[in-house]
Motif scaffolding. Structure first.
Motif, PDB file in Angstrom:
ATOM      1  N   ILE A 158       0.831  -1.210   0.000  1.00  0.00           N
ATOM      2  CA  ILE A 158       0.000   0.000   0.000  1.00  0.00           C
ATOM      3  C   ILE A 158       0.861   1.254   0.000  1.00  0.00           C
ATOM      4  N   SER A 159       1.849   1.302   0.892  1.00  0.00           N
ATOM      5  CA  SER A 159       2.698   2.485   0.972  1.00  0.00           C
ATOM      6  C   SER A 159       3.506   2.678  -0.306  1.00  0.00           C
ATOM      7  N   THR A 160       3.999   1.582  -0.873  1.00  0.00           N
ATOM      8  CA  THR A 160       4.800   1.683  -2.090  1.00  0.00           C
ATOM      9  C   THR A 160       3.954   2.177  -3.259  1.00  0.00           C
ATOM     10  N   LEU A 161       2.750   1.643  -3.404  1.00  0.00           N
ATOM     11  CA  LEU A 161       1.886   2.079  -4.499  1.00  0.00           C
ATOM     12  C   LEU A 161       1.435   3.513  -4.310  1.00  0.00           C
ATOM     13  N   MET A 162       1.257   3.931  -3.059  1.00  0.00           N
ATOM     14  CA  MET A 162       0.932   5.335  -2.813  1.00  0.00           C
ATOM     15  C   MET A 162       2.070   6.223  -3.299  1.00  0.00           C
ATOM     16  N   TYR A 163       3.292   5.838  -2.980  1.00  0.00           N
ATOM     17  CA  TYR A 163       4.422   6.664  -3.378  1.00  0.00           C
ATOM     18  C   TYR A 163       4.627   6.621  -4.889  1.00  0.00           C
ATOM     19  N   ALA A 164       4.474   5.435  -5.493  1.00  0.00           N
ATOM     20  CA  ALA A 164       4.598   5.329  -6.949  1.00  0.00           C
ATOM     21  C   ALA A 164       3.550   6.201  -7.631  1.00  0.00           C
ATOM     22  N   SER A 165       2.354   6.262  -7.055  1.00  0.00           N
ATOM     23  CA  SER A 165       1.288   7.099  -7.627  1.00  0.00           C
ATOM     24  C   SER A 165       1.666   8.569  -7.596  1.00  0.00           C
ATOM     25  N   LYS A 166       2.321   8.991  -6.517  1.00  0.00           N
ATOM     26  CA  LYS A 166       2.768  10.387  -6.434  1.00  0.00           C
ATOM     27  C   LYS A 166       3.785  10.696  -7.533  1.00  0.00           C
ATOM     28  N   ILE A 167       4.689   9.760  -7.757  1.00  0.00           N
ATOM     29  CA  ILE A 167       5.706   9.965  -8.797  1.00  0.00           C
ATOM     30  C   ILE A 167       5.040  10.056 -10.166  1.00  0.00           C
ATOM     31  N   ILE A 168       4.112   9.137 -10.436  1.00  0.00           N
ATOM     32  CA  ILE A 168       3.422   9.126 -11.732  1.00  0.00           C
ATOM     33  C   ILE A 168       2.638  10.420 -11.921  1.00  0.00           C
ATOM     34  N   SER A 169       1.922  10.861 -10.880  1.00  0.00           N
ATOM     35  CA  SER A 169       1.097  12.060 -11.024  1.00  0.00           C
ATOM     36  C   SER A 169       1.950  13.294 -11.271  1.00  0.00           C
ATOM     37  N   GLN A 170       3.112  13.376 -10.627  1.00  0.00           N
ATOM     38  CA  GLN A 170       3.993  14.516 -10.861  1.00  0.00           C
ATOM     39  C   GLN A 170       4.498  14.521 -12.306  1.00  0.00           C
ATOM     40  N   PHE A 171       4.779  13.336 -12.810  1.00  0.00           N
ATOM     41  CA  PHE A 171       5.240  13.210 -14.186  1.00  0.00           C
ATOM     42  C   PHE A 171       4.146  13.678 -15.152  1.00  0.00           C
ATOM     43  N   LEU A 172       2.911  13.229 -14.925  1.00  0.00           N
ATOM     44  CA  LEU A 172       1.807  13.623 -15.800  1.00  0.00           C
ATOM     45  C   LEU A 172       1.503  15.117 -15.682  1.00  0.00           C
ATOM     46  N   ALA A 173       1.612  15.647 -14.457  1.00  0.00           N
ATOM     47  CA  ALA A 173       1.352  17.074 -14.254  1.00  0.00           C
ATOM     48  C   ALA A 173       2.366  17.914 -15.022  1.00  0.00           C
ATOM     49  N   TYR A 174       3.613  17.448 -15.048  1.00  0.00           N
ATOM     50  CA  TYR A 174       4.622  18.197 -15.801  1.00  0.00           C
ATOM     51  C   TYR A 174       4.288  18.208 -17.293  1.00  0.00           C
ATOM     52  N   GLN A 175       3.901  17.054 -17.822  1.00  0.00           N
ATOM     53  CA  GLN A 175       3.591  16.986 -19.251  1.00  0.00           C
ATOM     54  C   GLN A 175       2.427  17.921 -19.583  1.00  0.00           C
ATOM     55  N   GLN A 176       1.436  17.968 -18.681  1.00  0.00           N
ATOM     56  CA  GLN A 176       0.303  18.854 -18.905  1.00  0.00           C
ATOM     57  C   GLN A 176       0.728  20.314 -18.817  1.00  0.00           C
ATOM     58  N   ALA A 177       1.638  20.605 -17.883  1.00  0.00           N
ATOM     59  CA  ALA A 177       2.127  21.976 -17.736  1.00  0.00           C
ATOM     60  C   ALA A 177       2.879  22.428 -18.976  1.00  0.00           C
ATOM     61  N   LEU A 178       3.680  21.523 -19.530  1.00  0.00           N
ATOM     62  CA  LEU A 178       4.443  21.869 -20.735  1.00  0.00           C
ATOM     63  C   LEU A 178       3.500  22.198 -21.889  1.00  0.00           C
ATOM     64  N   LYS A 179       2.431  21.417 -22.026  1.00  0.00           N
ATOM     65  CA  LYS A 179       1.451  21.706 -23.073  1.00  0.00           C
ATOM     66  C   LYS A 179       0.818  23.075 -22.836  1.00  0.00           C
ATOM     67  N   THR A 180       0.549  23.378 -21.564  1.00  0.00           N
ATOM     68  CA  THR A 180      -0.060  24.663 -21.221  1.00  0.00           C
ATOM     69  C   THR A 180       0.852  25.818 -21.619  1.00  0.00           C
ATOM     70  N   VAL A 181       2.121  25.702 -21.281  1.00  0.00           N
ATOM     71  CA  VAL A 181       3.079  26.765 -21.598  1.00  0.00           C
ATOM     72  C   VAL A 181       3.198  26.958 -23.106  1.00  0.00           C
ATOM     73  N   GLU A 182       3.211  25.851 -23.829  1.00  0.00           N
ATOM     74  CA  GLU A 182       3.400  25.945 -25.282  1.00  0.00           C
ATOM     75  C   GLU A 182       2.171  26.498 -25.994  1.00  0.00           C
ATOM     76  N   SER A 183       0.981  26.358 -25.390  1.00  0.00           N
ATOM     77  CA  SER A 183      -0.235  26.746 -26.101  1.00  0.00           C
ATOM     78  C   SER A 183      -0.865  28.045 -25.597  1.00  0.00           C
ATOM     79  N   HIS A 184      -0.343  28.604 -24.490  1.00  0.00           N
ATOM     80  CA  HIS A 184      -0.924  29.813 -23.932  1.00  0.00           C
ATOM     81  C   HIS A 184       0.037  30.989 -24.053  1.00  0.00           C
ATOM     82  N   SER A 185      -0.515  32.166 -24.106  1.00  0.00           N
ATOM     83  CA  SER A 185       0.312  33.367 -24.076  1.00  0.00           C
ATOM     84  C   SER A 185       0.724  33.632 -22.648  1.00  0.00           C
TER      85      SER A 185
END
Length: 631
Positions: A475-502
């Motif tokens: 449980i603890s390991t999957l919780m931590y792995a989920s945090k890592i995955i979510s941060q990775f996905l959030a970055y990808q979404q942020a990059l798209k935001t920066v590239e498409s917004h003024s």
């Protein structure tokens, strides 16, 4: 030669006294000579006068019992040393003396035993020296700097030695308490880390008032304490102390608009009744602690054999993941998750490889990710899914899912966003239950990642073949792995935001839970910072040099990602692990080139705090200079 019955003659004692007297003038140590046959001890030394003690003392055996000079908690140890002496056993001892002025000082005694021709001990000579200064340094090294309790390493070292069957006395009995602070994370997150530190200090002070000076109190996790109560196995006293802990820790703190209540969950095990080593005792006390957690917190449980079976057999959501992860955490899985995500140039493939790796490693049937649709706060899409052979994929049927279908799961998750269910009937909402049942799910674990009380990501792990019981480590390991995955996905979404917004529409970056900023590549001046970065570095402002305000340097950093991109013009992105000495952070930095920002060539940089991962890597292996991934 003296016979065993004669002991030492008065003439010999006088000669010895004169020799020792002259030698004692040149040292601060206290010398002694013991006549074992006649039970007489002779002391000499410059420091002897401060004890107001005679130089020659008869009947030293009774002296141990009656003396107010020997600190009361060390009298048993001292008596054992005297008994060993008469048997010819020489073993140096550490003990405390209680000065007449009330001061308590640590001393060390070492000696050599002299024997007659038959091998019978007749006398001993040695010295006693003041080791208070050395002891002060040792105590400081063993202390947790925040609470002044023993730190984890020292506590475990002492407890393991005490409960080592090779050295323990046959009648030794000790009680071990493990104490977890309920809901501390809510206090720490909402009232601030500084206030959280004050709370931990208060808890330490309360525990010290409850237990004896001779007991050991350690801080063994972020908000987890342990106590060894030496030479105690009295059930009524143990229950009394456990109840005192609960009463003392039950406290409510007032926030701006909300009250935050903490309490304590306690697990207890005794040595050697519940185990013959520290590891056994710890494991059994921890099982008892989990039982306390499952029964609503703010309670204590004394270990019993029934806890070995069924500790995890609960059919309702529960919170194990708010425990210190270092106790139940598979470091290998976390590091593999990290590496699979950040060493692959294609991020979609990276996510799928991680889900597949976790699915195979834990032998689950389905791993998947739900993401909040952009521009909404109530609709989710199943964006990634991995299925074991023979399991029907569900992704196509799980698009535009209304938040209402997750309400029960979101609402009953623990403080860290974990919802665990090993029996589907525990899900009471009929719509949610039927949706899960139609997918063939028998048990599942979900990890939710929130920002501003809204779940942005839900990462799930299903078992379609059995009512699975997940272990604390999983449980603890999957919780931590989920945090890592979510941060990775959030970055990808942020990059798209920066590239498409003024630049006028970048406020969306303020919602990100990592440090994000834009810097121009020529002058290293900051062009944009999100709120998280401003909070971390208040002096950081647009127009200032990034290397100065963020790293505390006067020129471009040696490990600057902008330099790496400049030296590799064919690549658009670089990922690096950097230790920021100014902020004392280990961060994963991802820097991506932008076509233009405010008319200048710029780079979008995000930094994710990975200290919790790095802490599990041995210091000798923490050389991240070679971790550079170019895309």
């Amino acid at each position: 030669m003296n016979t065993p019955m004669e002991g030492l003659s008065a003439q010999q004692m006088a000669v010895d006294y004169e020799l020792y007297h002259y030698g004692a003038q040149f040292t601060e140590d206290i010398f002694f000579k013991i006549d074992i046959i006649n039970t007489t001890v002779m002391f000499l030394g410059n420091n002897l006068k401060q004890f107001k003690s005679r130089e020659i003392i008869p009947d030293y055996i009774n002296l141990v019992e009656k003396s107010s000079l020997i600190y009361h908690e060390d009298k048993e140890l001292f008596a054992q040393a005297v008994a060993d002496l008469t048997k010819g056993i020489q073993d140096p001892i550490k003990f405390r003396l209680h000065y007449p002025d009330g001061t308590i000082v640590w001393y060390h005694a070492q000696y050599t035993i002299l024997k007659d021709e038959t091998g019978k001990p007749i006398s001993a000579v040695g010295k006693i020296n003041n080791i208070q200064q050395t002891q002060d340094l040792t105590d400081k090294a063993n202390q947790d700097m925040l609470t002044s309790c023993l730190n984890k390493g020292a506590f475990e070292g002492f407890a393991k030695a005490l409960m080592n069957p090779q050295f323990a006395y046959s009648n030794d009995q000790h009680t071990f308490f493990i104490i977890d602070i309920d809901n501390f994370k809510a206090v720490n997150d909402n009232l601030g880390h500084f206030f959280g530190d004050i709370v931990l200090k208060e808890i330490s002070a309360k525990l010290k008032r409850i237990f004896r000076e001779s007991d050991w109190i350690g801080r063994i996790g972020g908000d987890e304490f342990a106590v060894v109560m030496k030479h105690v196995d009295d059930e009524k006293l143990i229950e009394k102390k456990a109840q005192e802990i609960l009463t003392a820790l039950d406290t409510t703190y007032q926030g701006k608009n909300t009250q935050y209540r903490i309490s304590g969950s306690v697990g207890v095990a005794t040595y050697p009744r519940h185990g013959h080593t520290y590891d056994d005792i710890y494991q059994n006390a921890d099982s008892a602690l989990y039982h306390s957690k499952f029964n609503g917190k703010n309670t204590f449980t004394v270990f019993h054999q029934a806890l070995i079976k069924g500790t995890m057999i609960n059919t309702t959501p529960f919170d194990v993941a708010d425990r210190a992860l270092s106790h139940f955490f598979d470091k290998e899985v976390a590091m593999d998750t990290f590496n699979l995500l950040f060493e692959n140039e294609q991020y979609e493939a990276s996510v799928m490889s991680v889900l597949g790796y976790i699915g195979e490693y834990y032998h689950v049937d389905r791993c998947y990710i739900f993401e909040l649709q952009a521009g909404t706060d109530d609709t989710y899409d199943n964006t990634y899914e991995w299925c074991r052979d023979g399991i029907t994929p569900q992704r196509d049927f799980l698009q535009n899912v209304d938040k209402s279908e997750f309400d029960e799961l979101f609402g009953n998750a623990n403080a860290d966003g974990i919802f665990y269910c090993n029996e589907l009937d525990a899900v009471k909402d009929p719509v949610t239950h039927d949706t899960l049942a139609m997918q063939g799910i028998k048990s599942f674990l979900l990890s939710f990642v929130k920002k501003n009380d809204i779940v942005n990501y839900a990462i799930g792990f299903d078992d379609c073949t059995s009512e699975r019981i997940w272990s604390p480590s999983e449980i603890s390991t999957l919780m931590y792995a989920s945090k890592i995955i979510s941060q990775f996905l959030a970055y990808q979404q942020a990059l798209k935001t920066v590239e498409s917004h003024s630049k006028d529409n970048l406020e969306v970056l303020d919602a990100l839970n990592f440090y994000a900023y834009i810097v121009d590549t020529e002058e290293h001046t900051l062009k944009y910072l999100n709120d998280v970065t401003r909070q971390l570095v208040p002096e950081a402002e647009v127009g200032k040099k990034c290397y100065h305000v963020l790293r505390g340097n006067d020129c471009e950093c040696a490990d600057c990602p902008l330099r790496v991109l400049r030296e590799n013009p064919a690549h658009e992105k670089v990922k690096m692990i950097i230790h920021n000495q100014k902020l004392n952070l280990d961060v994963l930095v991802t820097a991506s080139k932008l076509i233009s920002y405010d008319g200048k060539k710029s780079v979008f940089v995000s930094s994710t705090d990975i200290r919790e991962i790095v802490n599990f890597i041995p210091e000798k292996d923490r050389n991240f200079s070679d971790f550079i991934v170019l895309e």
